[in-house]
Design a protein around this motif. Structure first.
Motif, PDB file in Angstrom:
ATOM      1  N   SER A  33       0.813  -1.209   0.000  1.00 24.28           N
ATOM      2  CA  SER A  33       0.000   0.000   0.000  1.00 24.28           C
ATOM      3  C   SER A  33       0.848   1.261   0.000  1.00 24.28           C
ATOM      4  CB  SER A  33      -0.926   0.001   1.228  1.00 24.28           C
ATOM      5  OG  SER A  33      -0.164  -0.090   2.426  1.00 24.28           O
ATOM      6  N   ASP A 157     -12.293   0.891   3.275  1.00 22.51           N
ATOM      7  CA  ASP A 157     -11.062   0.350   3.865  1.00 22.51           C
ATOM      8  C   ASP A 157     -11.204  -1.095   4.311  1.00 22.51           C
ATOM      9  OD1 ASP A 157      -9.655   2.710   3.505  1.00 22.51           O
ATOM     10  OD2 ASP A 157     -10.362   3.553   5.416  1.00 22.51           O
ATOM     11  N   LYS A 158     -12.362  -1.679   4.144  1.00 25.27           N
ATOM     12  CA  LYS A 158     -12.538  -3.068   4.543  1.00 25.27           C
ATOM     13  C   LYS A 158     -11.712  -3.966   3.624  1.00 25.27           C
ATOM     14  CE  LYS A 158     -16.031  -6.622   5.462  1.00 25.27           C
ATOM     15  NZ  LYS A 158     -15.620  -6.789   6.865  1.00 25.27           N
ATOM     16  N   VAL A 159     -10.908  -4.843   4.217  1.00 26.35           N
ATOM     17  CA  VAL A 159     -10.074  -5.761   3.450  1.00 26.35           C
ATOM     18  C   VAL A 159     -10.917  -6.979   3.073  1.00 26.35           C
ATOM     19  CG1 VAL A 159      -7.986  -7.173   3.468  1.00 26.35           C
ATOM     20  CG2 VAL A 159      -8.017  -4.968   4.647  1.00 26.35           C
ATOM     21  N   LYS A 174      -8.174  -3.984  -0.505  1.00 23.60           N
ATOM     22  CA  LYS A 174      -9.218  -3.154   0.080  1.00 23.60           C
ATOM     23  C   LYS A 174     -10.387  -3.019  -0.882  1.00 23.60           C
ATOM     24  CE  LYS A 174      -6.316  -0.428   3.179  1.00 23.60           C
ATOM     25  NZ  LYS A 174      -5.897   0.942   3.606  1.00 23.60           N
TER      26      LYS A 174
END
Length: 753
Positions: A33, A157-159, A174
């Protein structure tokens, strides 16, 4: 301790949960990232140059594509290697194949007809398709709901887990990065999202699962709220696939049944019936090294093609082997659930996963734990049906039979494997035994009225089978269940303690309350001591007032007031008088009298003289009775003290409250030293097995014992028969002398060494 090494341009320590890539020039590591490299992109890089090396050596070098039919596209295309699943060549060939029509197996039904009662009555062996969700209980967002809306309600932002279809490999990214990829005009690769579980997000309120899945789900009906294990969330998934996404043949984890609804787009299911032969072929295919090169549909007799279009709901029963092709961009919702209709098939699928060593990530969470909960509830259901003289349904009996053997296997495995999924409040051995008993009862009575019914429904005069149905059909069953549970709790409640257990508990309580403290003869200490000795033992008083108890042997003030072990001996020879129910200070002997008496009795036991009239014989039986054993234990624990007539007791003053001693200012430890410890031989003489000669004294009412006066952990025998009148060994006497010297030297000090 050395500091943890720091990596990347952000100079942070290593985090196992974050993807990192190594620079092939400087060999430093960087977070993907931080350097704008996604995990699924990293496999396409041949030589990576980090931001520090890129200005000098140029950009990273990418791999060269040599084929379109292999997972590793860098392999040379020499025409000898077969096509692998998921590649673009494979998808084109799959679309050109011919399959049996799905109409041969699909049951098209209106939504209001797909209910738990219907499935229990007719069984559930084939997939069900519903074109109109009205009456199904399913609630979903509008068809205009897009992947951008998913990002807003779930969070960018949830993986999430993303499948690279061409490689059939899983990677993480993400959600916002997947949304960017989704809206690109040209997608460099095919990515598929099939495992976004959103029960813990705001989108959960916008989706309500079908009633049939909610009512039949094991997790929803049997998982307790106070379970030690976290509750499995597998009921709400959002599937976002782009065109040509493909998932190879599989059985959903734990043999769960599945509901799918295509919100927009289209999906194609390739379905294979879970026969014994097909399941054996599937297990062999799954464990083969060339699995991706073999299309499993070619190994079975029939593979059915079912096209699920927009607005259609598909329900797949337990164990069906299926592959899925996304023929166009699609968003679908679905969920998994376990139920009672096909317990045997669910267990077979789970055991197959164990044999195939499926990673925990792709298995049903805490499958064994939920099976224990279900077994406990099914046992209650069988008991209720038997009490109502109502035969259980065939699928329920077969399910319990298939459940008993795996439970035994899992219980044996608990010894060798550290991870345990047996709930704490379940007694597994007893549960298995009672389930087996219920099955034997049904088999024994199968020729009579209790024969399991073939019809699996709860209507038409048949008895309901599931717990939820029992509660809905007849509220009176709840009252009977509560009464039965109360009876079970009373039966399984704390058993009536034996006499020795009571003695053990009492001794532990006394030892817990005994503390070493100064026995100074001052006004702050003496009144509490006198008050304690004038109190009555609550337990003894309660036992004396209420003879109707479950105790076989009852002691009160040192007397046996009730003995139910022998006929005609329920009470002691002499009644308990009201005047003797209190332990007064005057009933205790003075130290001088106790010393003289113990010396005389020790002399008598050593010389072996004749017994005086009224004295007990020293010849003990080789096997003492329970009463004698209890009296001996009471005397060893210091729970018996000799009693004197009241008139003699009133004239005596306890040594610890003597004014003369208090005026001299001697401490209690000095008073104990003047007399010396009582020998166990003297104690054995005083602690006669005749209960009438002794008064029971509550040790909690007595003053704390000095450390030198507490009983040794390994004390010599009490009975003179055991010592045969011999003097203590020389080593033991020397130890006592040394202890006495130490105490005399330190009697004025506050700390004993």
């Amino acid at each position: 301790m050395a500091a943890a090494p720091l990596y990347c341009v952000c100079r942070q320590s290593y985090d196992v949960s974050r993807f990192m890539i190594e620079c092939d020039l400087c060999n430093d590591w960087f977070h993907g990232s931080c350097v704008q490299v996604e995990e699924h992109h990293a496999v396409d890089i041949d030589v990576y140059h980090c931001p520090n090396c890129e200005p000098q050596h140029g950009p990273s070098l990418m791999k060269k594509r040599n084929n379109w039919h292999r997972h590793d596209y860098t392999e040379q295309d020499d025409g000898t290697k077969p096509v692998q699943a998921g590649t673009s060549v494979f998808v084109k060939e799959l679309q050109n194949r011919t399959f049996a029509s799905g109409d041969e197996i699909l049951q098209w039904m209106p939504g209001e007809q797909v209910t738990q009662r219907y499935l229990e009555s007719h069984g559930w062996q084939y997939p069900i398709a519903v074109s109109n969700i009205e009456g199904l209980g399913l609630r979903l967002p509008q068809p205009s709901f897009s992947v951008k809306d998913v990002e807003q309600v779930v969070g960018g932002d949830k993986v999430i887990d993303v499948i690279d279809v061409a490689r059939q490999a899983d990677s993480k990214m993400k959600l916002k990065e997947f949304i960017k990829y989704y809206y690109k005009p040209h997608r460099p690769k095919v990515l598929n999202v099939i495992s976004l579980e959103f029960s813990d997000t705001r989108m959960a309120d916008q989706v309500v699962v079908p009633d049939v899945a909610q009512n039949m789900s094991w997790v929803e009906n049997y998982w307790p709220d106070d379970s030690f294990f976290p509750k499995p969330f597998v009921q709400k998934y959002c599937l976002m696939g782009v065109k040509n996404s493909y998932t190879d043949f599989h059985i959903d984890f734990g043999g769960t049944s599945v509901w799918y609804h295509v919100l927009w787009g289209e999906k194609v299911f390739y379905m294979i019936k879970p026969t014994q032969a097909n399941l054996a072929l599937y297990e062999a295919w799954s464990s083969s090294p060339n699995q991706s090169e073999v299309f499993f549909g070619d190994k079975v007799d029939k593979c059915y093609k079912c096209v699920v279009r927009q607005g259609t709901t598909l329900l797949i029963p337990t164990g069906w082997i299926h592959a899925v092709l996304t023929s166009q961009d699609c968003m679908a919702f679905g969920g998994n659930f376990l139920h009672n209709l096909n317990i045997g098939m669910q267990l077979r699928c789970y055991e197959m996963e164990r044999r195939l060593k499926t990673p925990d990530l792709f298995k049903f969470p805490y499958f064994e734990a939920i099976c224990w909960y279900v077994a406990k509830n099914l046992l209650e259901t069988l008991k209720e049906l038997r009490e109502d003289n109502c035969p259980p349904q065939t699928y329920l009996v077969e399910g319990v039979k298939s459940l008993i053997s795996p439970l035994k296997t899992w219980l044996k495995r608990e010894v060798t494997e550290p991870t345990s999924e047996v709930p704490d409040h379940i007694r597994p051995n007893r549960l298995i035994k009672e389930l087996t008993k219920e099955i034997r009862y049904l088999e024994a009575s199968s020729g009579g009225t209790n024969k399991p019914v073939k019809s699996q429904g709860s209507g038409g005069g048949q008895c309901p089978a599931t717990r939820s149905t029992l509660e809905r059909v007849c509220p009176a069953r709840q009252a009977r269940r509560a009464a039965r549970r109360l009876r079970e709790q009373q039966e399984q409640g704390p058993k009536v303690p034996s006499n020795l257990e009571i003695l053990e508990l009492h001794t532990r309580e006394v030892l817990r309350r005994l503390v070493v403290g100064p026995l100074e003869e001052d006004p702050t200490f003496c009144p509490p001591v006198h008050g304690k000795f004038n109190m009555v033992s609550t337990a003894s008083a309660a036992a004396a007032e209420n003879p109707d108890t479950h105790l076989r042997l009852t002691l009160h003030n040192g007397r046996i007031i009730r003995d139910a072990r022998r006929p005609g001996s329920s009470t002691a020879s002499s009644p308990v008088k009201a005047g003797s129910e209190r332990s007064s200070v005057g009933q205790l002997k003075s130290r001088e009298e106790m010393k003289t008496e113990s010396d005389q009795e020790r002399q008598h036991s050593t010389m072996g003289g004749e017994e005086e009239p009224g004295q007990l014989s020293k010849e003990r039986p080789t096997s003492p009775s329970t009463e004698e054993a209890i009296q001996g234990m009471l005397s060893m624990a210091g729970l018996l003290c000799p009693s004197k007539p009241d008139e003699a007791a009133t004239s005596q003053e306890p040594w610890w409250s003597s004014p003369s001693r208090g005026s001299q200012g001697n401490s209690s430890s000095e008073a104990w030293d003047n007399r010396g410890p009582l020998s166990l031989g003297a104690l054995s003489q005083e602690a006669s097995p005749e209960a009438d000669n002794y008064q029971y004294c509550d040790p909690s009412m007595s003053p704390p014992l000095h450390p030198s006066k507490r009983h040794a952990s390994n004390s010599p025998p009490v009975s003179n028969q055991a010592t045969k009148g011999k003097r203590p060994k020389k080593g033991m006497a020397t130890a006592k002398q040394r202890l006495g010297k130490i105490l005399k030297m330190n009697r004025h000090n506050g700390v004993f060494v």
